[in-house]
Each structure stands twice: as C-alpha cells, then as structure tokens.
Scaffold this active site. Structure first.
Site, PDB file in Angstrom:
ATOM      1  N   TYR A 288     -10.056  -5.457 -12.238  1.00 17.53           N
ATOM      2  CA  TYR A 288     -11.094  -6.370 -12.705  1.00 17.53           C
ATOM      3  C   TYR A 288     -11.531  -6.021 -14.127  1.00 17.53           C
ATOM      4  O   TYR A 288     -12.273  -6.767 -14.744  1.00 17.53           O
ATOM      5  CB  TYR A 288     -12.287  -6.351 -11.739  1.00 17.53           C
ATOM      6  CG  TYR A 288     -11.878  -6.723 -10.316  1.00 17.53           C
ATOM      7  CD1 TYR A 288     -11.574  -8.037 -10.009  1.00 17.53           C
ATOM      8  CD2 TYR A 288     -11.746  -5.760  -9.322  1.00 17.53           C
ATOM      9  CE1 TYR A 288     -11.162  -8.395  -8.731  1.00 17.53           C
ATOM     10  CE2 TYR A 288     -11.337  -6.100  -8.044  1.00 17.53           C
ATOM     11  CZ  TYR A 288     -11.043  -7.414  -7.754  1.00 17.53           C
ATOM     12  OH  TYR A 288     -10.631  -7.754  -6.492  1.00 17.53           O
TER      13      TYR A 288
ATOM     14  N   LYS B 103      -3.294   0.346  -2.199  1.00 20.46           N
ATOM     15  CA  LYS B 103      -4.625  -0.220  -2.403  1.00 20.46           C
ATOM     16  C   LYS B 103      -5.607   0.363  -1.395  1.00 20.46           C
ATOM     17  O   LYS B 103      -5.275   0.411  -0.217  1.00 20.46           O
ATOM     18  CB  LYS B 103      -4.518  -1.728  -2.219  1.00 20.46           C
ATOM     19  CG  LYS B 103      -5.821  -2.459  -2.310  1.00 20.46           C
ATOM     20  CD  LYS B 103      -5.648  -3.887  -1.919  1.00 20.46           C
ATOM     21  CE  LYS B 103      -7.015  -4.476  -1.797  1.00 20.46           C
ATOM     22  NZ  LYS B 103      -7.020  -5.785  -1.255  1.00 20.46           N
TER      23      LYS B 103
ATOM     24  N   LYS C 289      -2.078  -0.749   2.475  1.00 25.80           N
ATOM     25  CA  LYS C 289      -3.444  -1.199   2.233  1.00 25.80           C
ATOM     26  C   LYS C 289      -4.339  -0.597   3.309  1.00 25.80           C
ATOM     27  O   LYS C 289      -4.099  -0.766   4.501  1.00 25.80           O
ATOM     28  CB  LYS C 289      -3.480  -2.719   2.293  1.00 25.80           C
ATOM     29  CG  LYS C 289      -4.878  -3.290   2.159  1.00 25.80           C
ATOM     30  CD  LYS C 289      -4.826  -4.803   2.116  1.00 25.80           C
ATOM     31  CE  LYS C 289      -6.211  -5.393   2.085  1.00 25.80           C
ATOM     32  NZ  LYS C 289      -6.167  -6.861   2.073  1.00 25.80           N
TER      33      LYS C 289
ATOM     34  N   ARG D  35     -15.733  -8.855  -0.719  1.00 22.75           N
ATOM     35  CA  ARG D  35     -16.093  -9.733   0.396  1.00 22.75           C
ATOM     36  C   ARG D  35     -17.276 -10.608   0.045  1.00 22.75           C
ATOM     37  O   ARG D  35     -17.405 -11.707   0.567  1.00 22.75           O
ATOM     38  CB  ARG D  35     -16.299  -8.912   1.664  1.00 22.75           C
ATOM     39  CG  ARG D  35     -14.951  -8.296   2.058  1.00 22.75           C
ATOM     40  CD  ARG D  35     -14.946  -7.550   3.341  1.00 22.75           C
ATOM     41  NE  ARG D  35     -13.624  -6.917   3.501  1.00 22.75           N
ATOM     42  CZ  ARG D  35     -13.362  -5.940   4.332  1.00 22.75           C
ATOM     43  NH1 ARG D  35     -14.321  -5.470   5.110  1.00 22.75           N
ATOM     44  NH2 ARG D  35     -12.159  -5.437   4.411  1.00 22.75           N
TER      45      ARG D  35
ATOM     46  N   GLU E 137       5.011   2.488   6.130  1.00 23.94           N
ATOM     47  CA  GLU E 137       4.742   1.078   5.837  1.00 23.94           C
ATOM     48  C   GLU E 137       5.615   0.600   4.674  1.00 23.94           C
ATOM     49  O   GLU E 137       6.169  -0.502   4.709  1.00 23.94           O
ATOM     50  CB  GLU E 137       3.268   0.875   5.470  1.00 23.94           C
ATOM     51  CG  GLU E 137       2.295   0.859   6.638  1.00 23.94           C
ATOM     52  CD  GLU E 137       2.314  -0.462   7.401  1.00 23.94           C
ATOM     53  OE1 GLU E 137       3.122  -1.355   7.083  1.00 23.94           O
ATOM     54  OE2 GLU E 137       1.498  -0.601   8.346  1.00 23.94           O
TER      55      GLU E 137
HETATM   56  C1  PBG Z   1      -7.398  -9.848   1.495  1.00 23.17           C
HETATM   57  C2  PBG Z   1      -7.745  -9.015   0.341  1.00 23.17           C
HETATM   58  C3  PBG Z   1      -8.824  -8.147   0.207  1.00 23.17           C
HETATM   59  C4  PBG Z   1      -8.750  -7.607  -1.061  1.00 23.17           C
HETATM   60  C5  PBG Z   1      -7.638  -8.163  -1.687  1.00 23.17           C
HETATM   61  N1  PBG Z   1      -7.016  -9.016  -0.793  1.00 23.17           N
HETATM   62  C6  PBG Z   1      -9.968  -7.853   1.116  1.00 23.17           C
HETATM   63  C7  PBG Z   1      -9.753  -7.244   2.412  1.00 23.17           C
HETATM   64  O1  PBG Z   1      -8.666  -6.971   2.841  1.00 23.17           O
HETATM   65  O2  PBG Z   1     -10.748  -7.046   3.077  1.00 23.17           O
HETATM   66  C8  PBG Z   1      -9.715  -6.609  -1.624  1.00 23.17           C
HETATM   67  C9  PBG Z   1      -9.764  -6.537  -3.083  1.00 23.17           C
HETATM   68  C10 PBG Z   1     -10.907  -5.808  -3.644  1.00 23.17           C
HETATM   69  O3  PBG Z   1     -11.744  -5.179  -2.981  1.00 23.17           O
HETATM   70  O4  PBG Z   1     -10.994  -5.852  -4.867  1.00 23.17           O
HETATM   71  N2  PBG Z   1      -7.156 -11.170   1.146  1.00 23.17           N
END
Ligand code: PBG
Length: 331
Positions: A321, A255, A202, A212, A240
């Site tokens: 989404y 991601k 990630k 956010r 990772e």
């Molecule tokens: C953390 C989390 C995030 C996303 C999924 N799980 C945000 C981050 O790490 O800042 C982002 C998902 C998205 O942008 O669609 N709980």
C-alpha cells in the site's frame, strides 16, 4: 580463505567507510519495478477514506481515471484489484457477473492505461454476505467451507476477469486445488497465456484487520482458520508452495510479509526457479503509518527498510500500500 580471517587484518568497517563503496557492495535493492499497488473499488458515487488505512480510499469507478493516471505517472508497473459490490450474497455472484464491479473496473482501467499490468484478486470473501472465502455449508453444525463447490465459482470468476481484460489472476482463498482448477478453466477458454500468481502461503493473520474494513468483509460468524494457515507453521508453508508448483502456479506468494520473512526465505531457497511475491498487508501498513504520524519512527526510512528486508529475504516483487509513496521517493 585458508588463512584465518580476523581482526586486525580484517576490518568489516573498511567497506562501510566511503558511501560509494557502501553502494557498490549493497546486496539487495528496491526499485519501483518491484512494487504492485492494491486498489479497492466500490460500486458507489464518491471515494471514501478508509480510517485504518490513512491515505487510502475505497474508489468509485469514476475515481479510477485520476488514480490510474497517478499510478502510471509514478511508473508503478502493476495494480491488484479488489472489488466491493453493491449487493453481497451467499454465493458471491457479483464476482463472476459480467457486469460485476471488478469487471467494470477492469474495462475502465484498460481504456485509461492499456499497458498497465492488471492483476485481480480471485476470491469470494468480498462478495459473500457471510464474508467467508467460499461456499459455506452448515451440515457439521458449524460453518464449514465446501472446498470443491468453491472451485467451480473460482473458475467462473477467473474466466470472467480475463474476458473483461485482466492480465494476471491471483487466487487468494487458500482453497485446496484452486491453482490447478483455475489453470484448467483458463486453458479451456483459450487463456493459456494468462499467468497465475498464487497466494500460496497465506496465514490466518490478524494483520489483515484494516483490509477487512476496506472491503467490508469481516466474517460475523467464525474465522478463516479452516482455510488459511496457522501462523506457527513454516514447513507447511513450503508444502503449500510445492502443491501450487505442481498445479501450475507461475508465481508463488507469502503473505503477510514482514512477520514472515523466514517463510519468504525458506520458499525462495526451496524453489529458486520460481518468482516469489511478498504481500505487505494492511496491518503492516497501518502500524507504520500510526507510528510515523506520532513521530515515533521516521516513516519513510522504516518503509524503505521494511521493503528492502523483503527483497533480502528472497522476494522478487512486493504488493504494498506504500507503492505510490515509495515510487515518489525513489524518483
Ligand atoms: C482475500 C484477501 C485478504 C487480503 C488479501 N486478499 C483478506 C483475508 O484473507 O482475510 C488481505 C490483504 C491485507 O490485509 O492487506 N480476498
């Protein structure tokens, strides 16, 4: 292949001439079974639109009935849950409270749709007032995430999610050792059958902006670069994943997805025996939506192309989404 293959003997367009022939030679496909729909659930009375994610809402517990029935009717196989608690604090307590927002949502959804696969995002950022993904300490003069203290809270969180009825847990914080730690916690409570989908690679991505807003968790101080990965790094992503494999991850994840297709490809080539997920994140959704709304691109075609590209790169399934819209189109 001994004879040199070239034009005019070879004509690549032959296989593209008849539409059925094109279908027969298609290498990747997209089905509703590949899609997981993320849901935002907030401890409020009414659903609220998320302005940077047009078409998506922060749902209240009471909204779940209608939403889940729609998801089931569309034959979407799974949802991923994010909770937005009423009160945030410095140790994310709502995330592991038996009466937390997620725990309540899980119980409701299980009653509405017992066969829908329920995944939970395991993280502290949505539950912390400082919006970082772990326990913070300031002893070095700057906000720093205390890795191993965070593991304790993640352990509590997964156990409470699963006790409430979650089928799969997905640690998303890029906390070192989280997969192994959560695996042990689950096993010690008799939950050795629960799979872990690890957000293995990630990145510290600006494509998370709209998310956010959705979960009200933009850090006021600092950023997430001390735990999420540098977008410039590909080898590190493989490393990772290797660690997560060793710690017992059942599924790996990359991601964001679209800008990181090379990482999806590398991870799949290196660990072909593990299922691989891709997460088409909020910013990817928002960009396509915005251009589509302006008539600058054909939204439906671009969405389908973006998702099939992730499959081609090596993803076995995709968090998106767009899942509901795509499920409707593919019907
Ligand atoms: C953390 C989390 C995030 C996303 C999924 N799980 C945000 C981050 O790490 O800042 C982002 C998902 C998205 O942008 O669609 N709980």
């Amino acid at each position: 292949m001994a004879v040199q293959q070239q034009h005019p003997t070879v004509r690549m367009r032959r296989l593209r001439h008849h539409p059925v022939m094109r279908d027969l030679v298609r290498e990747s496909s997209l089905s509703v079974n590949d899609l997981i729909f993320p849901l935002f659930i907030k401890q409020t009375e009414d659903r609220a639109p998320i302005s940077s994610l047009p078409g998506l809402f922060q749902l209240s517990l009471d909204d779940l009935e209608q939403e889940i029935n729609e998801v089931v009717a569309l034959k979407i196989p799974a949802v991923l849950l994010f909770g937005i608690p009423l009160h945030k604090d410095s140790v994310g307590s709502d995330s592991y409270s038996d009466n937390g927002i997620i725990q309540q949502a899980i119980k409701r959804i299980k009653k509405i749709a017992p066969d829908l696969l329920l995944m939970t995002d395991v993280s502290l950022c949505e539950y912390n007032d400082h919006a970082h993904c772990g326990v913070m300490n300031e002893k070095t003069g700057r906000m720093d995430l205390d890795n191993d203290a965070t593991l304790e809270l993640l352990n509590k969180q997964v156990v409470s999610h699963v006790k409430a009825g979650a089928d799969v847990v997905a640690p998303s914080g890029m906390i070192d050792g989280a997969v192994g730690s959560v695996r042990k916690a689950l096993d010690s409570q008799g939950f050795s059958h629960i799979p872990i989908v690890s957000y293995s690679a990630k990145f510290a991505s600006s494509f998370y902006g709209p998310f956010r807003e959705a979960v009200e968790s933009a850090p006021e101080k600092g950023d997430r670069k001390s735990y999420q990965m540098d977008p410039a790094n590909g080898c590190e992503a493989v490393r990772e994943c290797l660690l997560d494999v060793n710690e017992g991850a059942d599924v790996l994840m990359v991601k964001p997805a679209g800008p990181y297709l090379d990482v999806i490809y590398r991870v799949k080539q290196r660990f072909p025996e593990l299922p691989l997920a891709a997460y088409q994140v909020s910013g990817e959704y928002a960009m396509i939506k915005a251009a589509g709304a302006n008539g600058w691109i054909d939204e439906k075609k671009v969405v389908l192309e973006s998702l099939v590209a992730m499959k081609r790169a090596g993803a076995d399934f995709i968090f998106s989404y767009f899942a509901k819209e795509v499920a409707g189109w593919l019907r």
